[in-house]
Enzyme design. Structure first.
Site, PDB file in Angstrom:
ATOM      1  N   GLY A 121       3.153  -1.747  -5.748  1.00 52.63           N
ATOM      2  CA  GLY A 121       2.298  -0.355  -5.884  1.00 52.63           C
ATOM      3  C   GLY A 121       2.659   0.317  -4.867  1.00 52.63           C
ATOM      4  O   GLY A 121       3.297  -0.117  -3.789  1.00 52.63           O
ATOM      5  N   LYS A 122       2.159   1.592  -4.974  1.00 51.57           N
ATOM      6  CA  LYS A 122       2.259   2.830  -3.842  1.00 51.57           C
ATOM      7  C   LYS A 122       2.156   2.218  -2.507  1.00 51.57           C
ATOM      8  O   LYS A 122       2.954   2.599  -1.578  1.00 51.57           O
ATOM      9  CB  LYS A 122       1.368   3.819  -4.268  1.00 51.57           C
ATOM     10  CG  LYS A 122       1.991   4.844  -5.218  1.00 51.57           C
ATOM     11  CD  LYS A 122       1.683   6.310  -5.220  1.00 51.57           C
ATOM     12  CE  LYS A 122       2.384   7.232  -6.286  1.00 51.57           C
ATOM     13  NZ  LYS A 122       1.769   7.067  -7.518  1.00 51.57           N
ATOM     14  N   ARG A 123       1.193   1.274  -2.394  1.00 49.78           N
ATOM     15  CA  ARG A 123       0.818   0.974  -1.200  1.00 49.78           C
ATOM     16  C   ARG A 123       1.773   0.119  -0.515  1.00 49.78           C
ATOM     17  O   ARG A 123       1.821  -0.084   0.868  1.00 49.78           O
ATOM     18  CB  ARG A 123      -0.643   0.409  -0.949  1.00 49.78           C
ATOM     19  CG  ARG A 123      -0.832  -0.971  -1.552  1.00 49.78           C
ATOM     20  CD  ARG A 123      -2.078  -1.354  -2.093  1.00 49.78           C
ATOM     21  NE  ARG A 123      -2.241  -2.385  -2.958  1.00 49.78           N
ATOM     22  CZ  ARG A 123      -2.154  -3.668  -2.557  1.00 49.78           C
ATOM     23  NH1 ARG A 123      -2.072  -4.113  -1.420  1.00 49.78           N
ATOM     24  NH2 ARG A 123      -2.338  -4.402  -3.764  1.00 49.78           N
ATOM     25  N   GLY A 182       4.881   0.980  -0.234  1.00 48.63           N
ATOM     26  CA  GLY A 182       6.114   1.740  -0.096  1.00 48.63           C
ATOM     27  C   GLY A 182       6.749   2.649  -1.357  1.00 48.63           C
ATOM     28  O   GLY A 182       5.868   2.960  -2.217  1.00 48.63           O
TER      29      GLY A 182
END
Ligand code: GLU
Length: 487
Positions: free
Chosen positions: A262-264, A266
């Site tokens: 997911g976004k965390r 990268g």
């Protein structure tokens, strides 16, 4: 499923779909699902369909739909039917199919498979919290299933609009997953699920089944996060009396911490990788390779090679950690496979983004030729153009450190003199500097590289020297000796 049925299913023309909800940009995990479906359709000589799951107007946006369509095309995953290309099974946007869902809800009501549920969001939330407190898995208690006609009428009288819930029967739901083998769910663990919400919007599982059936899907290939949805969907198929498609649930992409990617972690969207200068063929290669195998230990392949070795059984069996370095390595590989015109057309938008492109064509081509083997992404061309630009060239920290070392200034000064004597001949220039300073190897080349490029690694020094030409070399030498080139 008996063998007889398998034979019949096998004779049918394969139809698969990719069904994104346009609630954001295309996640690489979903792009991988699209790729598996596309590969499967191409391999089986079947149809690949794009369906947009946009019934929830509050969460979806046409902009995302347009972006998803653009990114799929950029990846080269073209479809045979879809909202933009039409087809015999449309509409291909769920928002255009509401009447169909309404008719099918009526059928479920007539069969007694669903019941009206009047519970408010607050009541459901209170119930959920109580279950969590008791350490029970949260699921609908079935409270409204047993309401009498009178109790229903009273709630209607209060102006409550019901949602429609599926009455999950006791027993198990089993299916044979193409990738995972036998999968079984207990009906009592599933809970009565919503088919149509109180605002009239069909829930995902219901709309998905109606569409997959009416659109003639033979296989449904999607992420394993949909496994429990498949159990619910099979109950719907059973209720309608429809033959379900075959299901294949592939493992998901994981982050370095082995949590869902997911976004965390990268960049996660196709768009982000595209903007960073990853080639579509490299991303497709990477997504096909990830957690699967191209066979024979092969890692680099174009779409034909991927297609030739693709099988659903092998693809997506195990979860795999997204590895940016591996992607960069593959990207560098695919960059090297491009011919000069191909490379140039891919680089052009990045050249413009960096504020270049108006200069002399010959020079631009010389810069590209000098750096192409060093590129791991298209975006880096901007950095190289800055590097070759006398007006913007700067020393990075490592280069400044090298030039601050003892003896480095002497090398740079000798380089200036050498160019005055020997002009554009790199060999003669370096021989002079070596002679003058008695330095060789790294001690000789590193300060020269740092002074000319502002970095300690990069393209072959001779090529850099040739592209710069004596005038630029002298300017850089003067800048370094004058100490004005530090960032
Ligand atoms: N719209 C769903 C999703 O994006 C589709 C899942 C499916 O393939 O059925 O997750």
């Amino acid at each position: 499923m008996g063998n007889g049925h398998d034979m019949a299913a096998r004779r049918k023309r394969v139809r698969v779909r990719f069904a994104p909800s346009p609630t954001g940009d295309l996640h690489v995990g979903n792009a991988r699902t699209a790729l598996f479906n596309w590969l499967f359709a191409r391999r089986e000589g079947g149809d690949f369909i794009l369906r947009i799951e946009d019934t929830d107007a509050s969460r979806t946006d046409r902009v995302y739909e347009a972006n998803i369509v653009e990114d799929l095309r950029w990846l080269g995953l073209t479809w045979d039917e879809g909202p933009d290309v039409g087809g015999d099974f449309g509409p291909y946007r769920q928002s255009g199919r509401l009447a169909l869902y309404g008719e099918h809800l009526e059928r479920l009501i007539a069969k007694g498979s669903v019941y009206p549920c009047y519970c408010s969001d607050e009541e459901l939330e209170a119930e959920r919290l109580a279950q969590v407190a008791r350490r029970e898995p949260p699921r609908y208690s079935g409270r409204c299933r047993l309401l009498s006609a009178g109790e229903r009428a009273r709630r209607e009288g209060e102006g409550r609009r019901p949602a429609w819930r599926f009455a999950v029967p006791p027993g198990t739901v089993s299916f044979r997953d193409v990738i995972r083998g036998n999968v079984t769910f207990e009906g009592r663990d599933l809970g009565d699920f919503i088919v149509v919400r109180s605002n009239g919007i069909p829930a995902y599982n219901f709309a998905c089944v109606v569409d997959d059936h009416l659109m003639g899907m033979t296989h449904v290939i999607r992420g394993e996060d949909h496994l429990s949805n498949t159990a619910l969907q099979l109950l719907l198929y059973r209720s309608f009396g429809w033959q379900p498609p075959r299901f294949a649930h592939h493992a998901l992409i994981l982050g370095k911490d082995r949590a869902k990617f997911g976004k965390r972690h990268g960049s996660v969207s196709v768009r982000e990788f595209r903007e960073r200068g990853i080639l579509p063929e490299a991303l497709v290669n990477y997504l096909a390779l990830l957690g699967a195998s191209l066979g024979g230990g092969r890692e680099v392949a174009g779409i034909d090679g991927i297609l030739a070795s693709f099988s659903l059984n092998r693809a997506g069996k195990s979860g795999a950690v997204f590895d940016e370095e591996k992607l960069a390595w593959l990207n560098a590989h695919h960059l090297r496979l491009l011919d000069p015109e191909g490379l140039r057309s891919r680089l052009d938008p990045f050249i413009r983004k960096a504020g270049y492109g108006g200069e002399e064509e010959g020079r631009l081509q010389a810069v590209i030729a000098a750096v192409r083997d060093n590129l791991t992404d298209l975006w880096q061309i901007g950095d190289y153009l800055v590097m070759f630009d006398d007006g913007r060239f700067r020393l990075d920290e490592e280069a400044a450190a090298v030039l601050g070392r003892e003896g480095s200034r002497e090398v740079v000064a000798a380089l200036g003199e050498a160019v005055d004597r020997h002009g554009a001949s790199f060999g003669a220039v370096m021989a002079y500097v070596e002679e003058k300073t008695s330095r060789r190897g790294r001690d000789l080349f590193l300060p020269v590289r740092a002074a000319l490029t502002g970095r300690v690694r990069g393209p072959e020094l001779e090529r850099v020297f040739d592209v710069l030409g004596p005038e630029s070399v002298k300017k850089r030498v003067a800048k370094v000796l004058g100490g004005v080139a530090r960032t």
